[in-house]
Design a protein around this motif. Structure first.
Motif, PDB file in Angstrom:
ATOM      1  N   ASN A  55       0.808  -1.220   0.000  1.00 28.60           N
ATOM      2  CA  ASN A  55       0.000   0.000   0.000  1.00 28.60           C
ATOM      3  C   ASN A  55       0.845   1.276   0.000  1.00 28.60           C
ATOM      4  OD1 ASN A  55      -2.891  -0.796   0.099  1.00 28.60           O
ATOM      5  ND2 ASN A  55      -2.125  -2.022   1.801  1.00 28.60           N
ATOM      6  N   LYS A  56       2.172   1.109  -0.101  1.00 27.70           N
ATOM      7  CA  LYS A  56       3.113   2.237  -0.146  1.00 27.70           C
ATOM      8  C   LYS A  56       2.925   3.182   1.043  1.00 27.70           C
ATOM      9  CE  LYS A  56       4.020   2.295  -5.028  1.00 27.70           C
ATOM     10  NZ  LYS A  56       4.627   3.185  -5.986  1.00 27.70           N
ATOM     11  N   ARG A  57       2.842   2.595   2.236  1.00 26.50           N
ATOM     12  CA  ARG A  57       2.683   3.384   3.462  1.00 26.50           C
ATOM     13  C   ARG A  57       4.019   3.548   4.162  1.00 26.50           C
ATOM     14  NH1 ARG A  57      -2.604   0.196   4.605  1.00 26.50           N
ATOM     15  NH2 ARG A  57      -1.204  -1.381   5.444  1.00 26.50           N
ATOM     16  N   ASP A  58       4.136   4.642   4.889  1.00 35.48           N
ATOM     17  CA  ASP A  58       5.291   4.926   5.743  1.00 35.48           C
ATOM     18  C   ASP A  58       6.594   4.904   4.936  1.00 35.48           C
ATOM     19  OD1 ASP A  58       3.484   5.136   7.886  1.00 35.48           O
ATOM     20  OD2 ASP A  58       3.652   3.001   8.320  1.00 35.48           O
ATOM     21  N   THR A  59       7.536   4.067   5.309  1.00 32.41           N
ATOM     22  CA  THR A  59       8.853   4.047   4.661  1.00 32.41           C
ATOM     23  C   THR A  59       8.815   3.405   3.280  1.00 32.41           C
ATOM     24  OG1 THR A  59       9.425   1.945   5.711  1.00 32.41           O
ATOM     25  CG2 THR A  59      10.068   3.955   6.872  1.00 32.41           C
ATOM     26  N   TYR A  60       7.664   2.923   2.850  1.00 31.12           N
ATOM     27  CA  TYR A  60       7.548   2.222   1.567  1.00 31.12           C
ATOM     28  C   TYR A  60       6.873   3.060   0.476  1.00 31.12           C
ATOM     29  CZ  TYR A  60       8.683  -1.710   4.569  1.00 31.12           C
ATOM     30  OH  TYR A  60       9.297  -2.548   5.472  1.00 31.12           O
ATOM     31  N   GLU A  61       6.838   4.370   0.653  1.00 33.65           N
ATOM     32  CA  GLU A  61       6.143   5.231  -0.305  1.00 33.65           C
ATOM     33  C   GLU A  61       6.690   5.139  -1.723  1.00 33.65           C
ATOM     34  OE1 GLU A  61       5.936   9.252   1.075  1.00 33.65           O
ATOM     35  OE2 GLU A  61       4.972   8.665   2.945  1.00 33.65           O
ATOM     36  N   ALA A  62       7.991   4.929  -1.869  1.00 33.15           N
ATOM     37  CA  ALA A  62       8.626   4.971  -3.197  1.00 33.15           C
ATOM     38  C   ALA A  62       8.913   3.582  -3.782  1.00 33.15           C
ATOM     39  CB  ALA A  62       9.921   5.768  -3.119  1.00 33.15           C
ATOM     40  N   VAL A  63       8.371   2.534  -3.188  1.00 35.25           N
ATOM     41  CA  VAL A  63       8.674   1.186  -3.675  1.00 35.25           C
ATOM     42  C   VAL A  63       7.878   0.879  -4.944  1.00 35.25           C
ATOM     43  CG1 VAL A  63       9.235   0.305  -1.369  1.00 35.25           C
ATOM     44  CG2 VAL A  63       6.897   0.071  -2.259  1.00 35.25           C
ATOM     45  N   PRO A  64       8.409  -0.024  -5.773  1.00 37.77           N
ATOM     46  CA  PRO A  64       7.662  -0.423  -6.968  1.00 37.77           C
ATOM     47  C   PRO A  64       6.576  -1.439  -6.620  1.00 37.77           C
ATOM     48  CG  PRO A  64       9.718  -1.619  -6.849  1.00 37.77           C
ATOM     49  CD  PRO A  64       9.731  -0.645  -5.708  1.00 37.77           C
ATOM     50  N   ARG A  65       5.627  -1.566  -7.517  1.00 37.06           N
ATOM     51  CA  ARG A  65       4.605  -2.600  -7.362  1.00 37.06           C
ATOM     52  C   ARG A  65       5.276  -3.933  -7.652  1.00 37.06           C
ATOM     53  NH1 ARG A  65       1.939  -5.950 -10.807  1.00 37.06           N
ATOM     54  NH2 ARG A  65      -0.214  -6.442 -10.394  1.00 37.06           N
ATOM     55  N   PRO A  66       5.201  -4.903  -6.738  1.00 37.74           N
ATOM     56  CA  PRO A  66       5.820  -6.202  -7.029  1.00 37.74           C
ATOM     57  C   PRO A  66       5.050  -6.951  -8.114  1.00 37.74           C
ATOM     58  CG  PRO A  66       4.763  -6.233  -4.870  1.00 37.74           C
ATOM     59  CD  PRO A  66       4.612  -4.851  -5.405  1.00 37.74           C
ATOM     60  N   ASP A  67       5.802  -7.706  -8.899  1.00 39.29           N
ATOM     61  CA  ASP A  67       5.190  -8.562  -9.910  1.00 39.29           C
ATOM     62  C   ASP A  67       4.708  -9.861  -9.291  1.00 39.29           C
ATOM     63  OD1 ASP A  67       5.771  -6.956 -12.360  1.00 39.29           O
ATOM     64  OD2 ASP A  67       7.831  -7.244 -11.656  1.00 39.29           O
ATOM     65  N   LEU A  68       5.366 -10.264  -8.196  1.00 43.02           N
ATOM     66  CA  LEU A  68       5.054 -11.503  -7.476  1.00 43.02           C
ATOM     67  C   LEU A  68       5.335 -11.316  -5.998  1.00 43.02           C
ATOM     68  CD1 LEU A  68       6.902 -14.104  -9.702  1.00 43.02           C
ATOM     69  CD2 LEU A  68       4.473 -14.156  -9.232  1.00 43.02           C
ATOM     70  N   VAL A  69       4.649 -12.093  -5.182  1.00 46.65           N
ATOM     71  CA  VAL A  69       4.908 -12.123  -3.747  1.00 46.65           C
ATOM     72  C   VAL A  69       5.244 -13.562  -3.356  1.00 46.65           C
ATOM     73  CG1 VAL A  69       3.897 -11.837  -1.438  1.00 46.65           C
ATOM     74  CG2 VAL A  69       3.375 -10.180  -3.245  1.00 46.65           C
ATOM     75  N   LEU A  70       6.352 -13.728  -2.638  1.00 41.75           N
ATOM     76  CA  LEU A  70       6.719 -15.014  -2.019  1.00 41.75           C
ATOM     77  C   LEU A  70       6.433 -14.873  -0.532  1.00 41.75           C
ATOM     78  CD1 LEU A  70      10.134 -16.057  -3.594  1.00 41.75           C
ATOM     79  CD2 LEU A  70       8.016 -17.370  -3.593  1.00 41.75           C
ATOM     80  N   LEU A  71       5.587 -15.714   0.012  1.00 34.87           N
ATOM     81  CA  LEU A  71       5.080 -15.560   1.365  1.00 34.87           C
ATOM     82  C   LEU A  71       5.364 -16.770   2.241  1.00 34.87           C
ATOM     83  CD1 LEU A  71       3.150 -14.116   3.449  1.00 34.87           C
ATOM     84  CD2 LEU A  71       1.278 -15.355   2.317  1.00 34.87           C
ATOM     85  N   ASP A  72       6.040 -16.531   3.364  1.00 40.51           N
ATOM     86  CA  ASP A  72       6.172 -17.566   4.389  1.00 40.51           C
ATOM     87  C   ASP A  72       4.903 -17.519   5.244  1.00 40.51           C
ATOM     88  OD1 ASP A  72       7.233 -19.548   6.037  1.00 40.51           O
ATOM     89  OD2 ASP A  72       8.363 -18.135   7.261  1.00 40.51           O
ATOM     90  N   LEU A  73       4.484 -18.633   5.784  1.00 40.51           N
ATOM     91  CA  LEU A  73       3.291 -18.645   6.639  1.00 40.51           C
ATOM     92  C   LEU A  73       3.617 -18.323   8.086  1.00 40.51           C
ATOM     93  CD1 LEU A  73       1.216 -21.720   5.403  1.00 40.51           C
ATOM     94  CD2 LEU A  73       0.857 -19.295   4.898  1.00 40.51           C
ATOM     95  N   ASN A  74       4.771 -18.770   8.555  1.00 41.69           N
ATOM     96  CA  ASN A  74       5.134 -18.630   9.963  1.00 41.69           C
ATOM     97  C   ASN A  74       5.903 -17.332  10.169  1.00 41.69           C
ATOM     98  OD1 ASN A  74       4.081 -21.267  10.529  1.00 41.69           O
ATOM     99  ND2 ASN A  74       5.881 -22.060   9.487  1.00 41.69           N
ATOM    100  N   LEU A  75       5.155 -16.265  10.437  1.00 42.69           N
ATOM    101  CA  LEU A  75       5.731 -14.930  10.582  1.00 42.69           C
ATOM    102  C   LEU A  75       5.343 -14.315  11.915  1.00 42.69           C
ATOM    103  CD1 LEU A  75       4.690 -13.598   7.057  1.00 42.69           C
ATOM    104  CD2 LEU A  75       7.011 -14.234   7.751  1.00 42.69           C
ATOM    105  N   PRO A  76       6.182 -13.423  12.448  1.00 44.00           N
ATOM    106  CA  PRO A  76       5.804 -12.715  13.666  1.00 44.00           C
ATOM    107  C   PRO A  76       4.760 -11.637  13.356  1.00 44.00           C
ATOM    108  CG  PRO A  76       7.911 -11.912  12.862  1.00 44.00           C
ATOM    109  CD  PRO A  76       7.512 -13.063  11.969  1.00 44.00           C
ATOM    110  N   ARG A  77       4.122 -11.129  14.377  1.00 46.01           N
ATOM    111  CA  ARG A  77       3.147 -10.035  14.332  1.00 46.01           C
ATOM    112  C   ARG A  77       1.911 -10.346  13.507  1.00 46.01           C
ATOM    113  NH1 ARG A  77       5.046  -4.169  13.784  1.00 46.01           N
ATOM    114  NH2 ARG A  77       5.620  -4.748  11.656  1.00 46.01           N
TER     115      ARG A  77
END
Length: 157
Positions: A55-77
């Protein structure tokens, strides 16, 4: 622009890795660095950071839109499953980004739940480092060379 177009123009394919294990991050970076495909790997450590990135929030305002997401299931928070649940509620342009679960869990309930939450694929991480790198290379071959991904845009930038 499709991934095929990016490959021919040497424009990096943007991949968002959502992973908290430093060893798995390093192995993934190593596998992508050995690829003949120009890839820009962005790493966040949990589902909260991932949603901020997308969503390009906070420190990620200038990031590109990813073409793909690799997601681990076991994450904190915010776990991978919680991330997938919230992703369904996000703006529609995010729904076009393929999400591939890459996790150590082989539990049938995790596989079923991931697909129910609209994951595009489910891959189990091998324990052996060389097999892990081979898995990432197989992922690259399929998702970055064979599959046609939706173009960036739809209000993201």
């Amino acid at each position: 622009m499709t991934v095929s177009d990016q490959l021919h123009l040497s424009t990096p394919v943007d991949v968002l890795l959502i992973e908290d294990n430093p060893g798995d991050i390093r192995l993934t970076q190593e596998a992508f660095s050995q690829s003949h495909i120009a890839t820009s790997l962005h790493v966040v450590n949990d589902g909260i950071e991932a949603l901020d990135f997308l969503n390009k929030r906070d420190t990620y305002e200038a990031v590109p839109r990813p073409d793909l997401v690799l997601l681990d299931l076991n994450l904190p928070r915010k776990s991978g499953a919680e991330f997938l649940e919230e992703l369904e509620e996000e703006p529609p342009h995010l729904a076009h980004i393929p999400v591939i679960v890459l996790t150590s869990s082989q539990a049938e309930e995790d596989i079923v739940k991931s697909y129910e939450l609209q994951a595009n694929a489910y891959m189990t991480k091998p324990v052996d480092p060389s097999e892990f790198i081979a898995t990432i290379k197989s992922f690259e071959n399929f998702w970055l060379e064979i599959v046609e991904l939706p173009p960036a845009g739809d209000g993201y930038d």
